[in-house]
Scaffold this motif. Structure first.
Motif, PDB file in Angstrom:
ATOM      1  N   THR A  70      76.510  36.726 124.125  1.00 40.04           N
ATOM      2  CA  THR A  70      76.695  37.462 123.129  1.00 40.04           C
ATOM      3  C   THR A  70      76.680  37.176 121.637  1.00 40.04           C
ATOM      4  O   THR A  70      76.278  37.975 120.996  1.00 40.04           O
ATOM      5  CB  THR A  70      78.346  37.618 123.486  1.00 40.04           C
ATOM      6  OG1 THR A  70      78.655  38.416 124.850  1.00 40.04           O
ATOM      7  CG2 THR A  70      79.028  38.799 122.482  1.00 40.04           C
ATOM      8  N   VAL A  71      76.898  35.734 121.557  1.00 42.04           N
ATOM      9  CA  VAL A  71      76.703  35.309 120.171  1.00 42.04           C
ATOM     10  C   VAL A  71      74.967  35.438 119.755  1.00 42.04           C
ATOM     11  O   VAL A  71      74.933  35.940 118.653  1.00 42.04           O
ATOM     12  CB  VAL A  71      77.138  33.802 119.920  1.00 42.04           C
ATOM     13  CG1 VAL A  71      76.399  33.177 118.813  1.00 42.04           C
ATOM     14  CG2 VAL A  71      78.671  33.787 120.211  1.00 42.04           C
ATOM     15  N   ILE A  72      74.131  35.027 120.703  1.00 46.75           N
ATOM     16  CA  ILE A  72      72.765  35.374 120.302  1.00 46.75           C
ATOM     17  C   ILE A  72      72.455  36.623 120.190  1.00 46.75           C
ATOM     18  O   ILE A  72      71.833  36.704 118.940  1.00 46.75           O
ATOM     19  CB  ILE A  72      72.080  34.770 121.672  1.00 46.75           C
ATOM     20  CG1 ILE A  72      72.257  33.258 121.801  1.00 46.75           C
ATOM     21  CG2 ILE A  72      70.559  34.973 121.476  1.00 46.75           C
ATOM     22  CD1 ILE A  72      71.534  32.647 122.998  1.00 46.75           C
ATOM     23  N   ALA A  82      64.316  37.337 116.358  1.00 45.40           N
ATOM     24  CA  ALA A  82      64.215  37.275 117.621  1.00 45.40           C
ATOM     25  C   ALA A  82      64.284  35.863 118.210  1.00 45.40           C
ATOM     26  O   ALA A  82      63.894  34.738 117.864  1.00 45.40           O
ATOM     27  CB  ALA A  82      62.772  37.840 118.013  1.00 45.40           C
ATOM     28  N   VAL A  83      65.388  35.492 119.167  1.00 41.07           N
ATOM     29  CA  VAL A  83      65.678  34.288 119.670  1.00 41.07           C
ATOM     30  C   VAL A  83      65.069  34.245 121.344  1.00 41.07           C
ATOM     31  O   VAL A  83      65.608  34.958 121.940  1.00 41.07           O
ATOM     32  CB  VAL A  83      67.177  33.859 119.849  1.00 41.07           C
ATOM     33  CG1 VAL A  83      67.278  32.621 120.251  1.00 41.07           C
ATOM     34  CG2 VAL A  83      67.898  34.171 118.494  1.00 41.07           C
ATOM     35  N   ASP A  84      63.858  33.311 121.574  1.00 44.08           N
ATOM     36  CA  ASP A  84      63.424  33.347 122.611  1.00 44.08           C
ATOM     37  C   ASP A  84      64.309  32.297 123.400  1.00 44.08           C
ATOM     38  O   ASP A  84      64.795  31.379 123.055  1.00 44.08           O
ATOM     39  CB  ASP A  84      62.042  32.688 122.701  1.00 44.08           C
ATOM     40  CG  ASP A  84      60.956  33.706 121.441  1.00 44.08           C
ATOM     41  OD1 ASP A  84      61.267  35.018 121.811  1.00 44.08           O
ATOM     42  OD2 ASP A  84      60.195  33.201 120.995  1.00 44.08           O
ATOM     43  N   ASP A  86      62.990  29.762 125.062  1.00 49.71           N
ATOM     44  CA  ASP A  86      62.567  28.475 124.638  1.00 49.71           C
ATOM     45  C   ASP A  86      63.240  27.939 123.361  1.00 49.71           C
ATOM     46  O   ASP A  86      63.401  26.709 123.111  1.00 49.71           O
ATOM     47  CB  ASP A  86      61.126  28.450 124.308  1.00 49.71           C
ATOM     48  CG  ASP A  86      60.337  28.641 125.733  1.00 49.71           C
ATOM     49  OD1 ASP A  86      60.959  28.722 126.720  1.00 49.71           O
ATOM     50  OD2 ASP A  86      59.245  29.200 125.619  1.00 49.71           O
ATOM     51  N   ASP A  87      63.902  28.754 122.712  1.00 46.09           N
ATOM     52  CA  ASP A  87      64.591  28.526 121.349  1.00 46.09           C
ATOM     53  C   ASP A  87      66.053  27.999 121.619  1.00 46.09           C
ATOM     54  O   ASP A  87      66.455  26.915 120.621  1.00 46.09           O
ATOM     55  CB  ASP A  87      64.736  29.857 120.145  1.00 46.09           C
ATOM     56  CG  ASP A  87      63.518  29.987 119.895  1.00 46.09           C
ATOM     57  OD1 ASP A  87      62.625  29.267 119.778  1.00 46.09           O
ATOM     58  OD2 ASP A  87      63.165  31.223 119.283  1.00 46.09           O
ATOM     59  N   ILE A  88      66.502  28.328 122.639  1.00 45.95           N
ATOM     60  CA  ILE A  88      68.008  27.861 122.779  1.00 45.95           C
ATOM     61  C   ILE A  88      67.977  26.611 123.668  1.00 45.95           C
ATOM     62  O   ILE A  88      67.651  26.271 124.615  1.00 45.95           O
ATOM     63  CB  ILE A  88      68.611  29.253 124.018  1.00 45.95           C
ATOM     64  CG1 ILE A  88      68.296  30.413 123.288  1.00 45.95           C
ATOM     65  CG2 ILE A  88      69.926  28.697 124.150  1.00 45.95           C
ATOM     66  CD1 ILE A  88      68.526  31.562 124.108  1.00 45.95           C
ATOM     67  N   SER A  89      69.157  25.757 123.080  1.00 51.97           N
ATOM     68  CA  SER A  89      69.379  24.325 123.676  1.00 51.97           C
ATOM     69  C   SER A  89      70.774  24.037 123.074  1.00 51.97           C
ATOM     70  O   SER A  89      71.145  24.672 122.355  1.00 51.97           O
ATOM     71  CB  SER A  89      68.422  23.456 123.024  1.00 51.97           C
ATOM     72  OG  SER A  89      68.485  23.156 121.756  1.00 51.97           O
ATOM     73  N   ALA A  90      71.428  23.114 123.958  1.00 52.23           N
ATOM     74  CA  ALA A  90      72.536  22.620 123.372  1.00 52.23           C
ATOM     75  C   ALA A  90      72.664  22.332 121.975  1.00 52.23           C
ATOM     76  O   ALA A  90      73.719  22.402 121.311  1.00 52.23           O
ATOM     77  CB  ALA A  90      72.925  21.538 124.545  1.00 52.23           C
ATOM     78  N   ALA A  91      71.600  21.683 121.583  1.00 53.45           N
ATOM     79  CA  ALA A  91      71.627  21.158 120.296  1.00 53.45           C
ATOM     80  C   ALA A  91      71.876  22.234 119.215  1.00 53.45           C
ATOM     81  O   ALA A  91      72.499  22.136 118.259  1.00 53.45           O
ATOM     82  CB  ALA A  91      70.283  20.311 119.987  1.00 53.45           C
ATOM     83  N   ILE A 103      69.085  29.133 112.512  1.00 52.57           N
ATOM     84  CA  ILE A 103      68.644  30.717 111.851  1.00 52.57           C
ATOM     85  C   ILE A 103      68.082  30.353 110.716  1.00 52.57           C
ATOM     86  O   ILE A 103      67.171  31.212 110.472  1.00 52.57           O
ATOM     87  CB  ILE A 103      70.343  31.178 111.573  1.00 52.57           C
ATOM     88  CG1 ILE A 103      71.015  31.392 112.967  1.00 52.57           C
ATOM     89  CG2 ILE A 103      69.970  32.485 110.711  1.00 52.57           C
ATOM     90  CD1 ILE A 103      72.434  31.956 112.632  1.00 52.57           C
ATOM     91  N   GLU A 104      68.275  29.474 109.855  1.00 52.21           N
ATOM     92  CA  GLU A 104      67.403  29.430 108.572  1.00 52.21           C
ATOM     93  C   GLU A 104      66.101  29.006 109.069  1.00 52.21           C
ATOM     94  O   GLU A 104      65.103  29.721 108.459  1.00 52.21           O
ATOM     95  CB  GLU A 104      67.894  28.529 107.812  1.00 52.21           C
ATOM     96  CG  GLU A 104      67.125  28.128 106.362  1.00 52.21           C
ATOM     97  CD  GLU A 104      67.389  26.758 105.712  1.00 52.21           C
ATOM     98  OE1 GLU A 104      67.270  26.783 104.424  1.00 52.21           O
ATOM     99  OE2 GLU A 104      67.884  25.899 106.350  1.00 52.21           O
ATOM    100  N   ARG A 105      65.694  28.364 109.841  1.00 53.42           N
ATOM    101  CA  ARG A 105      64.181  27.982 110.491  1.00 53.42           C
ATOM    102  C   ARG A 105      63.770  29.194 110.882  1.00 53.42           C
ATOM    103  O   ARG A 105      62.556  29.494 110.624  1.00 53.42           O
ATOM    104  CB  ARG A 105      64.241  26.751 111.199  1.00 53.42           C
ATOM    105  CG  ARG A 105      64.381  25.535 110.745  1.00 53.42           C
ATOM    106  CD  ARG A 105      64.402  24.429 111.621  1.00 53.42           C
ATOM    107  NE  ARG A 105      64.617  23.048 111.112  1.00 53.42           N
ATOM    108  CZ  ARG A 105      65.400  22.166 111.650  1.00 53.42           C
ATOM    109  NH1 ARG A 105      65.725  22.196 113.001  1.00 53.42           N
ATOM    110  NH2 ARG A 105      65.697  21.353 111.129  1.00 53.42           N
ATOM    111  N   LYS A 106      64.571  29.933 111.866  1.00 51.48           N
ATOM    112  CA  LYS A 106      64.067  31.115 112.324  1.00 51.48           C
ATOM    113  C   LYS A 106      63.553  32.288 111.254  1.00 51.48           C
ATOM    114  O   LYS A 106      62.594  33.107 111.531  1.00 51.48           O
ATOM    115  CB  LYS A 106      64.976  31.882 113.287  1.00 51.48           C
ATOM    116  CG  LYS A 106      65.128  31.022 114.661  1.00 51.48           C
ATOM    117  CD  LYS A 106      63.617  31.067 115.500  1.00 51.48           C
ATOM    118  CE  LYS A 106      63.644  32.204 116.094  1.00 51.48           C
ATOM    119  NZ  LYS A 106      62.273  32.150 117.093  1.00 51.48           N
TER     120      LYS A 106
END
Length: 109
Positions: A70-72, A82-84, A86-91, A103-106
């Motif tokens: 939901t947050v993504i 767009a959040v792929d 592969d972009d999602i990690s615990a970090a 978010i700033e980097r994306k």
């Protein structure tokens, strides 16, 4: 010597101005992230107290695996990114600050 000092002063002013704008953009991201988390997780007034160092995963009981999705989705809508998978990690969801940095980097890519 005066010309060198003037050039150095101009460069310093430009760098200071750039840093202030970058900090302002980052703080705007922080405010929007607070809003996204507050809405998506139903945090109410607690959202405005979230700081860059606030832990997310393991720190907010409301942020479970379903809430992450939901947050993504809310982040994609709010920030136009767009959040792929592969972009999602615990970090990424370690702290509010790590989420803001993500978010700033994306936005820059």
């Amino acid at each position: 010597w005066r010309i060198v000092n003037n050039r150095a002063a101009q460069c310093a002013r430009r760098e200071t101005g750039w840093m202030a704008r970058a900090e302002g953009r980052f703080m705007a991201i922080l405010d929007d992230v607070r809003g996204v988390l507050g809405e998506a997780l139903g945090l109410g007034g607690r959202a405005r107290h979230l700081e860059l160092s606030t832990p997310l995963l393991g720190g907010l009981p409301e942020l479970d695996s379903i809430a992450v999705v939901t947050v993504i989705a809310a982040i994609e809508d709010r920030f136009g990114i767009a959040v792929d998978d592969d972009d999602i990690s615990a970090a990424t969801f370690d702290t509010v600050g790590s989420l803001c940095t993500f978010i700033e980097r994306k936005q820059r890519t």
